[in-house]
Design a protein around this motif. Structure first.
Motif, mmCIF file in Angstrom:
data_model
loop_
_atom_site.group_PDB
_atom_site.id
_atom_site.type_symbol
_atom_site.label_atom_id
_atom_site.label_comp_id
_atom_site.label_asym_id
_atom_site.label_seq_id
_atom_site.Cartn_x
_atom_site.Cartn_y
_atom_site.Cartn_z
ATOM 1 N N THR A 89 -4.536 -0.127 7.723
ATOM 2 C CA THR A 89 -3.891 0.835 6.840
ATOM 3 C C THR A 89 -4.388 2.251 7.132
ATOM 4 O O THR A 89 -5.485 2.413 7.677
ATOM 5 N N PRO A 90 -3.614 3.280 6.787
ATOM 6 C CA PRO A 90 -2.278 3.194 6.192
ATOM 7 C C PRO A 90 -1.239 2.760 7.223
ATOM 8 O O PRO A 90 -1.374 3.067 8.419
ATOM 9 N N PHE A 145 3.235 -9.457 8.658
ATOM 10 C CA PHE A 145 2.188 -8.651 9.285
ATOM 11 C C PHE A 145 0.872 -8.918 8.559
ATOM 12 O O PHE A 145 0.844 -9.350 7.404
ATOM 13 N N ARG A 146 -0.218 -8.686 9.252
ATOM 14 C CA ARG A 146 -1.556 -8.894 8.706
ATOM 15 C C ARG A 146 -2.290 -7.577 8.632
ATOM 16 O O ARG A 146 -2.369 -6.841 9.626
ATOM 17 N N VAL A 147 -2.812 -7.243 7.472
ATOM 18 C CA VAL A 147 -3.602 -6.037 7.279
ATOM 19 C C VAL A 147 -5.057 -6.383 7.507
ATOM 20 O O VAL A 147 -5.607 -7.276 6.865
ATOM 21 N N ILE A 148 -5.681 -5.689 8.461
ATOM 22 C CA ILE A 148 -7.090 -5.948 8.781
ATOM 23 C C ILE A 148 -7.926 -4.747 8.369
ATOM 24 O O ILE A 148 -7.429 -3.611 8.280
ATOM 25 N N GLU A 149 -9.183 -4.973 8.095
ATOM 26 C CA GLU A 149 -10.080 -3.904 7.672
ATOM 27 C C GLU A 149 -10.652 -3.157 8.864
ATOM 28 O O GLU A 149 -10.776 -3.695 9.941
ATOM 29 N N THR A 193 18.658 3.759 7.207
ATOM 30 C CA THR A 193 17.316 3.819 7.780
ATOM 31 C C THR A 193 16.335 4.343 6.741
ATOM 32 O O THR A 193 16.567 5.392 6.141
ATOM 33 N N PHE A 194 15.229 3.622 6.542
ATOM 34 C CA PHE A 194 14.286 3.953 5.490
ATOM 35 C C PHE A 194 12.858 3.912 6.030
ATOM 36 O O PHE A 194 12.520 3.058 6.852
ATOM 37 N N GLU A 195 12.044 4.839 5.559
ATOM 38 C CA GLU A 195 10.635 4.908 5.940
ATOM 39 C C GLU A 195 9.786 4.410 4.773
ATOM 40 O O GLU A 195 10.013 4.779 3.620
ATOM 41 N N ILE A 196 8.826 3.540 5.077
ATOM 42 C CA ILE A 196 7.929 2.986 4.067
ATOM 43 C C ILE A 196 6.495 3.196 4.544
ATOM 44 O O ILE A 196 6.146 2.794 5.651
ATOM 45 N N ILE A 197 5.672 3.831 3.719
ATOM 46 C CA ILE A 197 4.257 4.036 4.046
ATOM 47 C C ILE A 197 3.428 3.259 3.033
ATOM 48 O O ILE A 197 3.535 3.481 1.822
ATOM 49 N N LEU A 198 2.618 2.333 3.529
ATOM 50 C CA LEU A 198 1.774 1.518 2.665
ATOM 51 C C LEU A 198 0.357 2.095 2.663
ATOM 52 O O LEU A 198 -0.207 2.345 3.728
ATOM 53 N N PRO A 199 -0.221 2.299 1.497
ATOM 54 C CA PRO A 199 -1.523 2.975 1.396
ATOM 55 C C PRO A 199 -2.681 2.086 1.812
ATOM 56 O O PRO A 199 -2.563 0.853 1.895
ATOM 57 N N ALA A 200 -3.810 2.724 2.032
ATOM 58 C CA ALA A 200 -5.020 1.991 2.425
ATOM 59 C C ALA A 200 -5.545 1.125 1.292
ATOM 60 O O ALA A 200 -6.312 0.189 1.522
ATOM 61 N N THR A 201 -5.123 1.411 0.067
ATOM 62 C CA THR A 201 -5.636 0.683 -1.092
ATOM 63 C C THR A 201 -4.994 -0.683 -1.281
ATOM 64 O O THR A 201 -5.392 -1.423 -2.181
ATOM 65 N N LYS A 248 4.969 1.510 13.136
ATOM 66 C CA LYS A 248 4.547 2.566 14.060
ATOM 67 C C LYS A 248 3.129 2.276 14.538
ATOM 68 O O LYS A 248 2.201 2.157 13.737
ATOM 69 N N LYS A 249 2.990 2.145 15.855
ATOM 70 C CA LYS A 249 1.692 1.938 16.486
ATOM 71 C C LYS A 249 1.516 2.939 17.613
ATOM 72 O O LYS A 249 2.353 3.034 18.501
#
Length: 257
Positions: A156-157, A253-257, A217-225, A107-108
Motif C-alpha cells: 500500500t498505497p 490481490f494480496r497486500v503485503i507489509e 474508466t475509474f481510478e481507485i486508490i486504497l490507503p495504507a491503513t 499500477k506498478k
C-alpha cells in the motif's frame, strides 16, 4: 472612372457578404457534458476541441459543473488549452498495454498491469437460496478461491484502474477481504442486488472511493491503513450456475507489509 467605381462597389458588396455570414457555432460547456454523458471517448472529444481551436475561459463554477457531470480532468485541460499536450491515465495505460480492455488494472512502477481473475466456487448461504431462471444466483453467498494466496501482490498505497462494461456502474463492483482457510481463501457476500440482509452477509465488504477519469474508466486508490491480507474485486454478474455447481470470477490481490 465608372469601371473603377463599379469595382469598388462589387468589392464592398463581397466583403459585406463575407462579414455578414453567420460564424460557425463554437463548442459549448453543455456540448462537452452531452458528449461525455453519451459515452464518447476522450480522444474523440479531444479531436473536436482541437479542431474547434477555442480555448474555454472556464470559471471554478464551470469546472465543478463539468466534474459533477463526469467530465474528466484531461478533457478540461484540453478545453483550457486545445493546443497543449495532455495524456490521461487511460491513454497512458493504453500505450503501455495496447490490448487494454474491460477489467481491473494495478499500477506498478508507473505502469498499468492487468490483474488476472481467479475462479470463485460458490454455495448459497442462509438468507436466500434461489437460482433465477437466467442462471444468476441471488442472495447470501459463500465463496472460496483455491490456493492460500493471490498471484498478485503489492504494498500500500495501491492504485487501481477499473474499466467497466457498457451500462455497468463502478458501484456494482464489490471490494472484499478474504479469510484464509487451509488451502483456499473464503468470503461471504450478497449477490443479486439484495441490499438489506442479516446474518453477517456483508461482513467481508470493504468500502472504497473511486474517481471517474474517462468513459467507463475509474481510478481507485486504497490507503495504507487497509492492512495486509487477501482481497479481491468482485464484478457484477460474477456468479453463474452450471449444472449443480456455481462458478464465478474475482480480480484478486494480496497486500503485503
Amino acid at each position: 472612372m465608372k469601371l473603377l467605381q463599379l469595382a469598388i462597389v462589387v468589392s464592398f458588396l463581397a466583403s459585406s457578404v463575407i462579414f455578414g455570414q453567420a460564424q460557425p457555432k463554437r463548442t459549448t460547456v453543455d456540448d462537452i457534458i452531452e458528449m461525455s454523458k453519451a459515452g464518447l471517448s476522450e480522444s474523440l472529444i479531444f479531436t473536436t476541441l482541437r479542431k474547434d481551436g477555442q480555448a474555454f475561459d472556464l470559471k471554478p463554477a464551470d469546472m465543478v459543473r463539468l466534474k459533477a457531470a463526469g467530465v474528466s480532468d484531461a478533457i478540461m485541460q484540453v478545453m483550457l488549452d486545445p493546443k497543449g499536450t495532455v495524456a490521461s491515465a487511460p491513454m497512458v495505460a493504453a500505450k503501455a498495454n495496447p490490448t487494454l480492455d474491460i477489467g481491473v488494472y494495478i499500477k506498478k512502477e508507473g505502469k498499468w498491469t492487468e490483474v488476472l481473475p481467479e475462479v470463485v466456487n460458490w454455495k448459497t448461504g442462509g438468507v436466500l437460496k434461489s437460482i433465477a431462471s437466467a442462471g444468476i444466483v441471488k442472495g447470501d453467498m459463500n465463496g472460496n478461491v483455491q490456493g492460500p494466496n493471490s498471484r498478485n501482490s503489492a504494498k500500500t498505497p495501491l492504485e487501481f484502474m477499473v474499466i467497466t462494461a457498457e451500462g455497468v456502474a463502478i458501484t456494482e463492483y464489490q471490494l472484499i477481504r478474504m479469510r484464509p482457510n487451509k488451502n483456499y481463501r473464503e468470503f461471504r457476500t450478497v449477490t443479486g442486488g439484495i441490499m438489506h440482509v442479516e446474518g453477517g452477509a456483508t461482513r467481508d465488504l470493504v468500502p472504497f472511493e473511486q474517481k471517474k477519469t474517462a468513459s467507463r474508466t475509474f481510478e481507485i486508490i486504497l490507503p495504507a491503513t487497509m492492512g495486509a491480507g487477501e482481497y479481491g474485486f468482485l464484478p457484477p454478474g460474477a456468479v453463474t450456475s452450471a449444472s449443480s455447481a456455481s462458478l464465478g470470477k474475482m480480480y484478486t490481490f494480496r497486500v503485503i507489509e
